[in-house]
Design a protein around this motif. Structure first.
Motif, PDB file in Angstrom:
ATOM      1  N   LEU A  62       0.809  -1.340  -0.018  1.00 49.29           N
ATOM      2  CA  LEU A  62      -0.044  -0.166  -0.030  1.00 49.29           C
ATOM      3  C   LEU A  62       0.956   1.187   0.061  1.00 49.29           C
ATOM      4  CD1 LEU A  62      -2.899   1.197   0.231  1.00 49.29           C
ATOM      5  CD2 LEU A  62      -2.726   0.965   2.667  1.00 49.29           C
ATOM      6  N   CYS A  63       1.924   1.177   0.694  1.00 52.84           N
ATOM      7  CA  CYS A  63       2.767   2.500   0.982  1.00 52.84           C
ATOM      8  C   CYS A  63       3.823   2.558  -0.370  1.00 52.84           C
ATOM      9  CB  CYS A  63       3.401   2.608   2.313  1.00 52.84           C
ATOM     10  SG  CYS A  63       4.728   1.282   2.619  1.00 52.84           S
ATOM     11  N   GLY A  64       3.890   1.485  -1.042  1.00 50.52           N
ATOM     12  CA  GLY A  64       4.988   1.499  -1.974  1.00 50.52           C
ATOM     13  C   GLY A  64       6.563   1.066  -1.399  1.00 50.52           C
ATOM     14  N   GLY A  65       6.598   0.774  -0.548  1.00 50.34           N
ATOM     15  CA  GLY A  65       7.850   0.535   0.128  1.00 50.34           C
ATOM     16  C   GLY A  65       8.459  -1.102  -0.282  1.00 50.34           C
ATOM     17  N   VAL A  66       7.678  -1.672  -0.822  1.00 50.03           N
ATOM     18  CA  VAL A  66       7.965  -3.034  -1.194  1.00 50.03           C
ATOM     19  C   VAL A  66       7.247  -3.026  -2.614  1.00 50.03           C
ATOM     20  CG1 VAL A  66       7.706  -5.351  -1.234  1.00 50.03           C
ATOM     21  CG2 VAL A  66       7.892  -4.354   1.002  1.00 50.03           C
ATOM     22  N   ARG A  67       8.171  -3.443  -3.537  1.00 53.51           N
ATOM     23  CA  ARG A  67       7.817  -3.457  -5.052  1.00 53.51           C
ATOM     24  C   ARG A  67       8.213  -4.866  -5.817  1.00 53.51           C
ATOM     25  NH1 ARG A  67       4.055  -1.379  -6.891  1.00 53.51           N
ATOM     26  NH2 ARG A  67       4.753  -1.503  -8.968  1.00 53.51           N
ATOM     27  N   TYR A  68       7.354  -5.733  -6.519  1.00 51.21           N
ATOM     28  CA  TYR A  68       7.758  -6.559  -7.092  1.00 51.21           C
ATOM     29  C   TYR A  68       7.429  -6.681  -8.488  1.00 51.21           C
ATOM     30  CZ  TYR A  68       3.031  -8.226  -6.385  1.00 51.21           C
ATOM     31  OH  TYR A  68       1.529  -8.410  -6.518  1.00 51.21           O
ATOM     32  N   GLU A  69       8.308  -7.679  -9.270  1.00 53.40           N
ATOM     33  CA  GLU A  69       8.034  -7.958 -10.706  1.00 53.40           C
ATOM     34  C   GLU A  69       7.800  -9.686 -10.941  1.00 53.40           C
ATOM     35  OE1 GLU A  69      10.756  -6.934 -14.436  1.00 53.40           O
ATOM     36  OE2 GLU A  69       9.857  -5.187 -13.765  1.00 53.40           O
ATOM     37  N   LEU A  70       6.942  -9.958 -11.858  1.00 54.88           N
ATOM     38  CA  LEU A  70       6.632 -11.245 -12.194  1.00 54.88           C
ATOM     39  C   LEU A  70       6.913 -11.394 -13.643  1.00 54.88           C
ATOM     40  CD1 LEU A  70       3.726 -11.754  -9.981  1.00 54.88           C
ATOM     41  CD2 LEU A  70       5.704 -12.958  -9.619  1.00 54.88           C
ATOM     42  N   GLY A  77      12.812  -3.635  -1.746  1.00 53.43           N
ATOM     43  CA  GLY A  77      12.399  -3.177  -0.704  1.00 53.43           C
ATOM     44  C   GLY A  77      12.500  -4.124   0.455  1.00 53.43           C
ATOM     45  N   SER A  78      12.300  -3.751   1.891  1.00 53.33           N
ATOM     46  CA  SER A  78      12.355  -4.620   2.892  1.00 53.33           C
ATOM     47  C   SER A  78      11.046  -4.940   3.401  1.00 53.33           C
ATOM     48  CB  SER A  78      13.069  -3.864   3.971  1.00 53.33           C
ATOM     49  OG  SER A  78      14.219  -3.637   3.802  1.00 53.33           O
ATOM     50  N   TYR A  79      10.858  -6.240   3.326  1.00 49.42           N
ATOM     51  CA  TYR A  79       9.638  -6.928   3.830  1.00 49.42           C
ATOM     52  C   TYR A  79       9.836  -7.855   5.003  1.00 49.42           C
ATOM     53  CZ  TYR A  79      11.131 -10.882   1.065  1.00 49.42           C
ATOM     54  OH  TYR A  79      11.878 -11.744   0.436  1.00 49.42           O
ATOM     55  N   ALA A  80       8.744  -7.995   5.889  1.00 54.77           N
ATOM     56  CA  ALA A  80       8.745  -8.787   7.052  1.00 54.77           C
ATOM     57  C   ALA A  80       8.008 -10.126   6.685  1.00 54.77           C
ATOM     58  CB  ALA A  80       8.234  -8.273   8.247  1.00 54.77           C
ATOM     59  N   THR A  81       8.154 -11.188   7.513  1.00 54.90           N
ATOM     60  CA  THR A  81       7.812 -12.319   7.158  1.00 54.90           C
ATOM     61  C   THR A  81       7.484 -13.217   8.712  1.00 54.90           C
ATOM     62  OG1 THR A  81       9.060 -12.816   5.199  1.00 54.90           O
ATOM     63  CG2 THR A  81       7.953 -14.911   6.314  1.00 54.90           C
ATOM     64  N   HIS A  82       6.099 -13.507   8.823  1.00 53.79           N
ATOM     65  CA  HIS A  82       5.541 -14.194   9.795  1.00 53.79           C
ATOM     66  C   HIS A  82       4.867 -15.524   9.296  1.00 53.79           C
ATOM     67  CE1 HIS A  82       4.003 -15.066  13.667  1.00 53.79           C
ATOM     68  NE2 HIS A  82       2.710 -15.167  13.192  1.00 53.79           N
ATOM     69  N   ASP A 139       5.909  -1.481   7.298  1.00 55.23           N
ATOM     70  CA  ASP A 139       5.584  -0.126   7.316  1.00 55.23           C
ATOM     71  C   ASP A 139       3.911   0.054   7.385  1.00 55.23           C
ATOM     72  OD1 ASP A 139       7.979   0.984   7.998  1.00 55.23           O
ATOM     73  OD2 ASP A 139       8.275   1.039   5.832  1.00 55.23           O
ATOM     74  N   CYS A 140       3.363  -0.507   6.282  1.00 58.99           N
ATOM     75  CA  CYS A 140       2.222  -0.561   6.126  1.00 58.99           C
ATOM     76  C   CYS A 140       1.258  -1.563   6.239  1.00 58.99           C
ATOM     77  CB  CYS A 140       1.766   0.163   4.558  1.00 58.99           C
ATOM     78  SG  CYS A 140       2.089  -1.219   3.405  1.00 58.99           S
ATOM     79  N   GLY A 141       1.716  -2.700   6.471  1.00 65.01           N
ATOM     80  CA  GLY A 141       1.215  -4.124   6.892  1.00 65.01           C
ATOM     81  C   GLY A 141       0.443  -4.779   5.647  1.00 65.01           C
ATOM     82  N   GLY A 142       0.581  -4.197   4.586  1.00 66.03           N
ATOM     83  CA  GLY A 142       0.146  -4.914   3.243  1.00 66.03           C
ATOM     84  C   GLY A 142       0.596  -6.143   2.931  1.00 66.03           C
ATOM     85  N   ARG A 143      -0.300  -7.015   2.987  1.00 64.98           N
ATOM     86  CA  ARG A 143       0.154  -8.440   2.520  1.00 64.98           C
ATOM     87  C   ARG A 143       0.553  -8.831   1.312  1.00 64.98           C
ATOM     88  NH1 ARG A 143      -3.342  -6.849   6.612  1.00 64.98           N
ATOM     89  NH2 ARG A 143      -3.436  -8.268   8.151  1.00 64.98           N
TER      90      ARG A 143
END
Length: 127
Positions: free
Chosen positions: A9-17, A55-60, A68-72
């Protein structure tokens, strides 16, 4: 070759497929409900080599999200990435309908089964 992009949601993590997914599905299990805050999760799987991320993501418990924004976002596995459809930049209409529906024993009574999708009471048998 098709390229799809997405992120949080905040754009801190971006991916490409790159390319097309090899599996499209929805899941009604309790974990997916808790993760999404909804009654099911819609997802697609691509080979891991088709995926890149910045970008930096967390994993649980194997489920990655923006700290930051919690976007899954996705679940990374050894051979594939399971991507949450809601994190794509464009609606997934061109990807196709779900081929698999899991944990249907927890599907809400007001939701109809996905036409032509395999139906599994719980997890599908291993591929």
């Amino acid at each position: 070759m098709t390229t799809r992009t997405g992120g949080c949601l905040c754009g801190g993590v971006r991916y490409e497929l790159e390319g097309e997914p090899f599996l499209i599905g929805i899941c009604h299990c309790a974990d997916c409900r808790k993760e999404s805050g909804s009654v099911f999760v819609s997802y697609a799987k691509w080979p891991i080599e088709a995926f890149s991320c910045e970008g930096s993501y967390a994993t649980h418990k194997g489920r990655s999200f923006c700290p930051d924004c919690g976007g899954r976002l996705f679940s990374l596995h050894e051979r594939d990435v399971e991507l949450r459809f809601g994190s794509l930049d464009e609606a997934p209409a061109t990807i196709g309908a779900p081929q698999h529906e899991g944990w249907i024993k927890r599907r809400e009574a007001w939701l109809a089964p996905v036409h032509d999708a395999t139906q599994n009471a719980e997890d599908p048998p291993p591929a």
